[in-house]
Design a protein around this motif. Structure first.
Motif, PDB file in Angstrom:
ATOM      1  N   ALA A 100       0.812  -1.216   0.000  1.00 43.81           N
ATOM      2  CA  ALA A 100       0.000   0.000   0.000  1.00 43.81           C
ATOM      3  C   ALA A 100       0.845   1.265   0.000  1.00 43.81           C
ATOM      4  CB  ALA A 100      -0.941  -0.006   1.203  1.00 43.81           C
ATOM      5  N   GLU A 101       2.077   1.210   0.534  1.00 44.25           N
ATOM      6  CA  GLU A 101       2.897   2.422   0.572  1.00 44.25           C
ATOM      7  C   GLU A 101       3.346   2.834  -0.829  1.00 44.25           C
ATOM      8  OE1 GLU A 101       5.788  -0.888   2.016  1.00 44.25           O
ATOM      9  OE2 GLU A 101       3.631  -0.533   1.846  1.00 44.25           O
ATOM     10  N   TYR A 102       3.394   1.878  -1.741  1.00 45.58           N
ATOM     11  CA  TYR A 102       3.732   2.189  -3.128  1.00 45.58           C
ATOM     12  C   TYR A 102       2.500   2.218  -4.022  1.00 45.58           C
ATOM     13  CZ  TYR A 102       8.444   1.014  -1.528  1.00 45.58           C
ATOM     14  OH  TYR A 102       9.627   0.970  -0.839  1.00 45.58           O
ATOM     15  N   HIS A 103       1.497   1.437  -3.665  1.00 40.79           N
ATOM     16  CA  HIS A 103       0.280   1.315  -4.466  1.00 40.79           C
ATOM     17  C   HIS A 103      -0.944   1.531  -3.569  1.00 40.79           C
ATOM     18  CE1 HIS A 103       2.106  -0.311  -8.196  1.00 40.79           C
ATOM     19  NE2 HIS A 103       2.992  -0.841  -7.377  1.00 40.79           N
ATOM     20  N   THR A 116      -3.976  -5.098  -7.785  1.00 35.21           N
ATOM     21  CA  THR A 116      -3.169  -5.002  -9.004  1.00 35.21           C
ATOM     22  C   THR A 116      -4.029  -4.784 -10.237  1.00 35.21           C
ATOM     23  OG1 THR A 116      -1.573  -6.509  -7.988  1.00 35.21           O
ATOM     24  CG2 THR A 116      -1.354  -6.130 -10.337  1.00 35.21           C
ATOM     25  N   GLY A 117      -5.242  -5.337 -10.245  1.00 33.64           N
ATOM     26  CA  GLY A 117      -6.140  -5.117 -11.375  1.00 33.64           C
ATOM     27  C   GLY A 117      -6.539  -3.661 -11.502  1.00 33.64           C
ATOM     28  N   ILE A 118      -6.795  -2.994 -10.369  1.00 36.22           N
ATOM     29  CA  ILE A 118      -7.128  -1.571 -10.401  1.00 36.22           C
ATOM     30  C   ILE A 118      -5.910  -0.767 -10.837  1.00 36.22           C
ATOM     31  CG2 ILE A 118      -7.950   0.382  -9.047  1.00 36.22           C
ATOM     32  CD1 ILE A 118     -10.015  -1.857  -9.585  1.00 36.22           C
ATOM     33  N   LEU A 174       3.339 -12.299  -0.870  1.00 38.79           N
ATOM     34  CA  LEU A 174       2.476 -11.127  -1.009  1.00 38.79           C
ATOM     35  C   LEU A 174       2.511 -10.284   0.265  1.00 38.79           C
ATOM     36  CD1 LEU A 174      -0.602 -12.825  -2.734  1.00 38.79           C
ATOM     37  CD2 LEU A 174       1.121 -11.371  -3.812  1.00 38.79           C
ATOM     38  N   PRO A 175       2.397  -8.952   0.130  1.00 35.47           N
ATOM     39  CA  PRO A 175       2.101  -8.195  -1.094  1.00 35.47           C
ATOM     40  C   PRO A 175       3.333  -7.771  -1.891  1.00 35.47           C
ATOM     41  CG  PRO A 175       2.049  -6.722   0.770  1.00 35.47           C
ATOM     42  CD  PRO A 175       2.365  -8.086   1.323  1.00 35.47           C
ATOM     43  N   ARG A 176       4.508  -8.341  -1.595  1.00 37.87           N
ATOM     44  CA  ARG A 176       5.701  -8.043  -2.382  1.00 37.87           C
ATOM     45  C   ARG A 176       5.688  -8.886  -3.664  1.00 37.87           C
ATOM     46  NH1 ARG A 176      10.650  -9.213   1.187  1.00 37.87           N
ATOM     47  NH2 ARG A 176      11.749  -7.783  -0.241  1.00 37.87           N
ATOM     48  N   HIS A 177       6.344  -8.371  -4.692  1.00 31.32           N
ATOM     49  CA  HIS A 177       6.349  -9.069  -5.987  1.00 31.32           C
ATOM     50  C   HIS A 177       7.772  -9.126  -6.524  1.00 31.32           C
ATOM     51  CE1 HIS A 177       1.970  -9.351  -6.384  1.00 31.32           C
ATOM     52  NE2 HIS A 177       1.943  -8.164  -5.812  1.00 31.32           N
ATOM     53  N   ILE A 178       8.623  -9.841  -5.823  1.00 33.97           N
ATOM     54  CA  ILE A 178      10.028  -9.940  -6.200  1.00 33.97           C
ATOM     55  C   ILE A 178      10.151 -10.726  -7.512  1.00 33.97           C
ATOM     56  CG2 ILE A 178      12.285 -10.811  -5.488  1.00 33.97           C
ATOM     57  CD1 ILE A 178      11.300 -10.534  -2.581  1.00 33.97           C
ATOM     58  N   GLY A 200       0.528   5.547 -12.827  1.00 39.04           N
ATOM     59  CA  GLY A 200      -0.731   4.816 -12.723  1.00 39.04           C
ATOM     60  C   GLY A 200      -0.998   4.332 -11.309  1.00 39.04           C
ATOM     61  N   HIS A 201      -0.787   5.192 -10.338  1.00 38.79           N
ATOM     62  CA  HIS A 201      -1.073   4.918  -8.929  1.00 38.79           C
ATOM     63  C   HIS A 201      -2.017   5.999  -8.417  1.00 38.79           C
ATOM     64  CE1 HIS A 201       3.271   3.083  -8.417  1.00 38.79           C
ATOM     65  NE2 HIS A 201       2.584   2.525  -9.395  1.00 38.79           N
ATOM     66  N   LEU A 202      -2.862   5.682  -7.479  1.00 42.37           N
ATOM     67  CA  LEU A 202      -3.709   6.702  -6.865  1.00 42.37           C
ATOM     68  C   LEU A 202      -2.833   7.761  -6.210  1.00 42.37           C
ATOM     69  CD1 LEU A 202      -6.554   4.580  -5.204  1.00 42.37           C
ATOM     70  CD2 LEU A 202      -6.694   5.980  -7.277  1.00 42.37           C
TER      71      LEU A 202
END
Length: 416
Positions: free
Chosen positions: A220-223, A228-230, A268-272, A349-351
């Motif tokens: 959430a701190e980055y996204h 991920t779909g949003i 999750l929620p990391r995507h290494i 493309g992030h809020l």
């Protein structure tokens, strides 16, 4: 024999949009009469002719009857007795089932004008369910018209859910799916295509690699959008904003994060390593839809390199050159600008990041230009080199050029 302007030309005129191609319906004529009048036949599945002077398409009024599975399983009747209303009733959406006669008067048996006013995309009738391609067309029209406030009618969404559940979307040929996707990516709001098809279950049938992103969490701190779909929807819309009408950039932006759907749950929620993990589902998608090679190569570069571009300032000069070489940017220099735009779309493309600056884009283009300016003819003092020696000297010269460009940019401006 009477001729009517129909479909998108009438719709867009009523919406106040720039007119595109004009299509006409001819009522009360036979194919022979059209030929006798000088029209040229072009229709393969039903009688369509080109006007001898304007070149615009004129189709005989027709009805269609379902005869098999898929969007081609129809028997067409173009008898002169078919009326204009019969022809309009077979169309997909009410807003596309409006005609204008020679006097300028509208013929609107399906209530399309009212739906235009209410900004509603509504199917004409039960026959909508006979053609699975119409589900994709609904998504594509939403990608174009959502910025105008359009929504899908609840009864239409319910019908599309039933169609997706029936499995008929699996009968669509790859070329038609790609055609609709490509148009959606070139529209103003591609997220509406994704959201519409995801909501009715059709995205899982035609783009399962993209549909799998929905519900996958991110940090959430980055996204701030987390899902991920949003995030993908936001990235696709940003790509459309930064490169209007460019489906090459749109496709690369669409597929840049496919690897996140493959992240093991315990990570999750990391995507290494998601950037490399995404290459396999990207290849599967491209092979299934027979995606053009240039779209595929650009998408591969963005998928694999977007994190490297984001941290461009941290890369060594030699690593920057290696990045450019992996993207084939020295042979295909036009590719770099699109890679930069797609990466910028990802970052913005992030809020909350929609208006963020992205200096990596112009910096990538600048360093690429510096490397590209060096060629074998510029290798003064390297006479007698041959074969691999020339390549190594050229490589070192390009690395030096990248370093010099960075030094020049970092040097403070002098007084006055």
């Amino acid at each position: 024999m009477e001729t009517y302007l129909v479909g998108g030309a009438v719709r867009d005129e009523l919406l106040g949009l720039a007119p595109g191609d004009r299509d006409w319906v001819v009522v009360g004529a036979t194919p022979q009469q059209m030929l006798d009048a000088g029209f040229k036949p072009v229709g393969r599945d039903f009688p369509v002719f080109l006007h001898p002077d304007t070149g615009e398409e004129h189709a005989l009024a027709r009805t269609e009857r379902k005869s098999g599975r898929g969007h081609r399983g129809f028997v067409v009747d173009a008898d002169p007795s078919v009326t204009l209303e019969d022809d309009l009733q077979r169309r997909d959406f009410t807003i596309n089932a409006i005609a204008r006669d020679a006097h300028g008067d509208l013929v609107d048996p399906c209530g399309g004008v009212d739906d235009l006013r209410q900004r509603v995309l509504r199917h004409v009738g039960p026959a909508f369910a006979e053609d699975p391609l119409r589900v994709l067309r609904a998504g594509r029209f939403m990608a174009r018209f959502a910025p105008l406030g359009f929504t899908v009618a609840p009864e239409t969404m319910l019908l599309m859910r039933r169609m997706a559940a029936s499995g008929e979307l699996g009968t669509l040929v790859p070329e038609r799916v790609w055609q609709e996707l490509r148009k959606a990516l070139a529209a103003a709001q591609p997220s509406a295509f994704l959201a519409t098809l995801h909501a009715c279950g059709a995205l899982a049938a035609i783009l399962p690699e993209v549909d799998a992103l929905y519900g996958v969490p991110q940090r959430a701190e980055y996204h701030p959008e987390v899902d991920t779909g949003i995030h993908q929807q936001l990235v696709s819309d940003m790509a459309a904003k930064l490169a209007p009408g460019d489906d090459l950039v749109g496709f690369a932006a669409l597929t840049h994060d496919l690897g996140k759907a493959l992240t093991p749950p315990h990570l999750l929620p990391r995507h290494i390593g998601h950037e490399n993990a995404g290459l396999k589902p990207l290849a599967t998608l491209c092979e299934r839809l027979r995606v053009p090679l240039e779209h595929r190569r650009l998408a591969e570069s963005v998928c694999r390199e977007h994190l490297n571009v984001h941290r461009l300032a941290e890369l060594r000069d030699a690593t920057v050159l290696e990045l450019l070489e992996r993207c084939d940017a020295l042979r295909r220099p036009e590719r770099v600008a699109r890679i930069a735009i797609a990466c910028e779309a990802d970052k913005r493309g992030h809020l909350g990041s929609e208006d963020a600056d992205y200096p990596q884009g112009p910096e990538l283009r600048r360093l690429h230009a510096a490397a590209l300016a060096v060629n074998a003819r510029d290798l003064a003092g390297h006479e007698g080199l041959s074969g691999p020696q020339v390549g190594e000297a050229l490589r070192k010269a390009r690395i030096a050029a990248i370093g010099a460009a960075r030094t020049l940019r970092a040097r403070p401006a002098g007084p006055g």
